[in-house]
Design a protein around this motif. Sequence first.
Motif, PDB file in Angstrom:
ATOM      1  N   ALA A 225       0.850  -1.191   0.000  1.00  0.00           N
ATOM      2  CA  ALA A 225       0.000   0.000   0.000  1.00  0.00           C
ATOM      3  C   ALA A 225       0.883   1.238   0.000  1.00  0.00           C
ATOM      4  O   ALA A 225       1.966   1.243   0.581  1.00  0.00           O
ATOM      5  CB  ALA A 225      -0.929   0.005   1.209  1.00  0.00           C
ATOM      6  N   GLU A 226       0.407   2.278  -0.663  1.00  0.00           N
ATOM      7  CA  GLU A 226       1.086   3.572  -0.682  1.00  0.00           C
ATOM      8  C   GLU A 226       0.025   4.659  -0.536  1.00  0.00           C
ATOM      9  O   GLU A 226      -1.048   4.549  -1.132  1.00  0.00           O
ATOM     10  CB  GLU A 226       1.851   3.789  -2.002  1.00  0.00           C
ATOM     11  CG  GLU A 226       2.845   2.707  -2.356  1.00  0.00           C
ATOM     12  CD  GLU A 226       2.194   1.467  -2.964  1.00  0.00           C
ATOM     13  OE1 GLU A 226       1.161   1.604  -3.681  1.00  0.00           O
ATOM     14  OE2 GLU A 226       2.677   0.363  -2.710  1.00  0.00           O
ATOM     15  N   LYS A 227       0.344   5.665   0.233  1.00  0.00           N
ATOM     16  CA  LYS A 227      -0.624   6.742   0.405  1.00  0.00           C
ATOM     17  C   LYS A 227       0.114   8.026   0.770  1.00  0.00           C
ATOM     18  O   LYS A 227       1.037   8.026   1.589  1.00  0.00           O
ATOM     19  CB  LYS A 227      -1.646   6.394   1.497  1.00  0.00           C
ATOM     20  CG  LYS A 227      -2.789   7.398   1.609  1.00  0.00           C
ATOM     21  CD  LYS A 227      -3.839   6.945   2.617  1.00  0.00           C
ATOM     22  CE  LYS A 227      -4.601   5.748   2.104  1.00  0.00           C
ATOM     23  NZ  LYS A 227      -5.754   5.426   3.001  1.00  0.00           N
ATOM     24  N   ILE A 228      -0.293   9.121   0.133  1.00  0.00           N
ATOM     25  CA  ILE A 228       0.218  10.454   0.470  1.00  0.00           C
ATOM     26  C   ILE A 228      -0.965  11.267   0.980  1.00  0.00           C
ATOM     27  O   ILE A 228      -1.958  11.455   0.267  1.00  0.00           O
ATOM     28  CB  ILE A 228       0.870  11.140  -0.742  1.00  0.00           C
ATOM     29  CG1 ILE A 228       2.053  10.301  -1.240  1.00  0.00           C
ATOM     30  CG2 ILE A 228       1.315  12.553  -0.396  1.00  0.00           C
ATOM     31  CD1 ILE A 228       2.714  10.849  -2.488  1.00  0.00           C
ATOM     32  N   ILE A 229      -0.860  11.732   2.213  1.00  0.00           N
ATOM     33  CA  ILE A 229      -1.951  12.449   2.868  1.00  0.00           C
ATOM     34  C   ILE A 229      -1.571  13.921   2.984  1.00  0.00           C
ATOM     35  O   ILE A 229      -0.549  14.265   3.576  1.00  0.00           O
ATOM     36  CB  ILE A 229      -2.240  11.866   4.260  1.00  0.00           C
ATOM     37  CG1 ILE A 229      -2.638  10.386   4.139  1.00  0.00           C
ATOM     38  CG2 ILE A 229      -3.332  12.659   4.959  1.00  0.00           C
ATOM     39  CD1 ILE A 229      -2.839   9.702   5.467  1.00  0.00           C
ATOM     40  N   GLU A 230      -2.394  14.780   2.405  1.00  0.00           N
ATOM     41  CA  GLU A 230      -2.183  16.223   2.513  1.00  0.00           C
ATOM     42  C   GLU A 230      -2.687  16.685   3.870  1.00  0.00           C
ATOM     43  O   GLU A 230      -3.876  16.541   4.185  1.00  0.00           O
ATOM     44  CB  GLU A 230      -2.922  16.928   1.382  1.00  0.00           C
ATOM     45  CG  GLU A 230      -2.608  18.406   1.270  1.00  0.00           C
ATOM     46  CD  GLU A 230      -3.283  19.013   0.054  1.00  0.00           C
ATOM     47  OE1 GLU A 230      -4.459  19.399   0.197  1.00  0.00           O
ATOM     48  OE2 GLU A 230      -2.659  19.058  -1.012  1.00  0.00           O
ATOM     49  N   VAL A 231      -1.789  17.236   4.672  1.00  0.00           N
ATOM     50  CA  VAL A 231      -2.108  17.577   6.059  1.00  0.00           C
ATOM     51  C   VAL A 231      -2.300  19.091   6.173  1.00  0.00           C
ATOM     52  O   VAL A 231      -1.378  19.863   5.879  1.00  0.00           O
ATOM     53  CB  VAL A 231      -0.988  17.112   7.012  1.00  0.00           C
ATOM     54  CG1 VAL A 231      -1.361  17.408   8.449  1.00  0.00           C
ATOM     55  CG2 VAL A 231      -0.713  15.626   6.813  1.00  0.00           C
ATOM     56  N   PRO A 232      -3.449  19.571   6.584  1.00  0.00           N
ATOM     57  CA  PRO A 232      -3.666  21.019   6.750  1.00  0.00           C
ATOM     58  C   PRO A 232      -2.888  21.552   7.941  1.00  0.00           C
ATOM     59  O   PRO A 232      -2.476  20.806   8.826  1.00  0.00           O
ATOM     60  CB  PRO A 232      -5.179  21.118   6.960  1.00  0.00           C
ATOM     61  CG  PRO A 232      -5.570  19.797   7.522  1.00  0.00           C
ATOM     62  CD  PRO A 232      -4.659  18.787   6.910  1.00  0.00           C
TER      63      PRO A 232
END
Length: 617
Positions: free
Chosen positions: A213-220
């Motif tokens: 699995a790969e995931k990039i989460i944009e964090v505010p």
Amino acid sequence: MRRAAIQAFRTARRSHVRRLLAQRTSVAPPIQVLGLRAHSSISKRAQPSIIIQSSMYFRSFTIALVSSIVASGAWFAYKDSPSESGVGLNSAQFASSASLSRPPTSANQFSKASPTSADLATPITLEESAEATRRALVVDKDQFYTGDIVGDQPLSKDTDASGRLLLEMLSPDQATNKLRQLEQSYSVGRGQGVIRYDVTQLPSNNPIEDDHAEKIIEVPDEVTPALKGANNTDWMFWGVFDGHSGWTTSAKLRQTLISFVARELNSTYRTALADSTRQLPSAESIDTAIKKGFIRLDYEIVHESVQKASKAKSKTAAVELISPAYSGSCALLSFYDPSTSLLRVACAGDSRAVLGRRGSAGGKWTATALSEDQTGGTPSEIVRLRQEHPGEEYVTRNGRILGQLEPSRAFGDAIYKWSQDTAMYVKRTFFGKTPSPHLRTPPYVTAEPIVTTTKIEPENGDFLVMATDGLWECLTNEEVVGLVGQWIDSQTKSSSGSGFGSWFSFKNSLPVESETAVGKAGGQRQPIRQAQWQVRDGDERFVVEDKNAATHLVRNALGGKNTDMLCALLSLPSPYSRRYRDDLTVEVIFFGSSPKSGDIVQNREASAVTPTSRPKL
């Protein structure tokens, strides 16, 4: 005829193979033999492994063995002749000398006619001799042989009652297509952080028990302070999951593990931001959040699933809920925060992460292990288990938990975590097996990971290799890092301005510091397949043919320049293949800076024609 074929094979092996092994004579081989012995541990739940004595190398065989193979082919021609079944393996498919009393006219060819099959064979015509030649395998219980066949008919059969297979070997082009079938590559346009990552898988089990699995989460910035005036930052995750006793646990991790960890990190960062004395959480609290994510997911898999199954409306639904608990999976998860350049690697099991960094000594790369193999044979794990279960002799035996399971940390594997009462309830009510007679004070296996933290230096060309143990069974840490360095060099030559142009170039050997120069990492096993196959040390066995860095590693793990070895290993069907290689899942992550377009773009030249789902943002 069948009896004659089997007897000829037995006679060949008894008299001639032993003589050849004793004398090591060197003759022009009528048939190439890959003396590849099966590894005794087929799965992580198998019985204790033994020292592998045999090897994979080319041996010369005498005419007697050729006669046995020809006899086998003739028996099938007789058994499956058109008069009986309409479809058969004609003995005219095999080609070699006309007489078994002298060597063949060319190496690695079978005889078309022999005294044992003369009544079935017909003379070779000029048209037949001009037919294309293909490679074939004869697969025995613990080794296989290679040879040539002529013609274009399909070939895949049991050759006798002892379970040997006769099947066509993949061509080099077909082997390459199989290697690249599941490869993916993406360029990451998120500014600072990662510029690219490559991933590939190669099944051995059917279905494959690995997952990723790969995931990039944009964090505010309500969660973490903005980076140098930017509106937000990213959390980047990569995970590889090595399943065993089934695929359901690793699939569950692919679907949920990153979300569980990100949820705990979100809570930890928000708590720190609310504290006026600090804006970022401590290193210890971040590590604790990652561990909580692992532990809470495993609790859901192992314990909450039983509660849900007891309320299920059907046994089928109950089995689906409990399946991830019965099977198991190691987990290796990397979490990178570009705002701090800190990479955290959380490992539960025997998958491994290794960092490649360009060193100062001649510009070579150095390999640094960022995880430890956690098994019943790892010294640190043995100490921990004996402290947690004092007086229990079988807590670890022959390198395995209770003498059975190899990984000491894993998700699922509920039979090592449930109490006796729970295990027997699940068995009586749904399905399952009786727990080990040595079960006293569970749990013996934990999903709590060991977390390491590393400062990434993109200016030094840092990259990370994450892989299930199928890769590390074949290559050392230094070989893996050197191979990626070699791959970078090839990309630099073929495409300037690709992002690798400033990295060093090497020609004659792997551009990596030796293990003695870097220092040995404790708790890591040496590649068992090298011992099994008797692979000779030396960088000359490696090759660069792939645009995907992960595929490049898998190719060289399974033979590299030795195309016969590569094609043979990829030709073996499941479950035979599992005797010689495991499932492989490999990810290579390249750190650096790129223009912030916000896009994640597939690199088509390094990706399969029909890739799986793209990474989530």
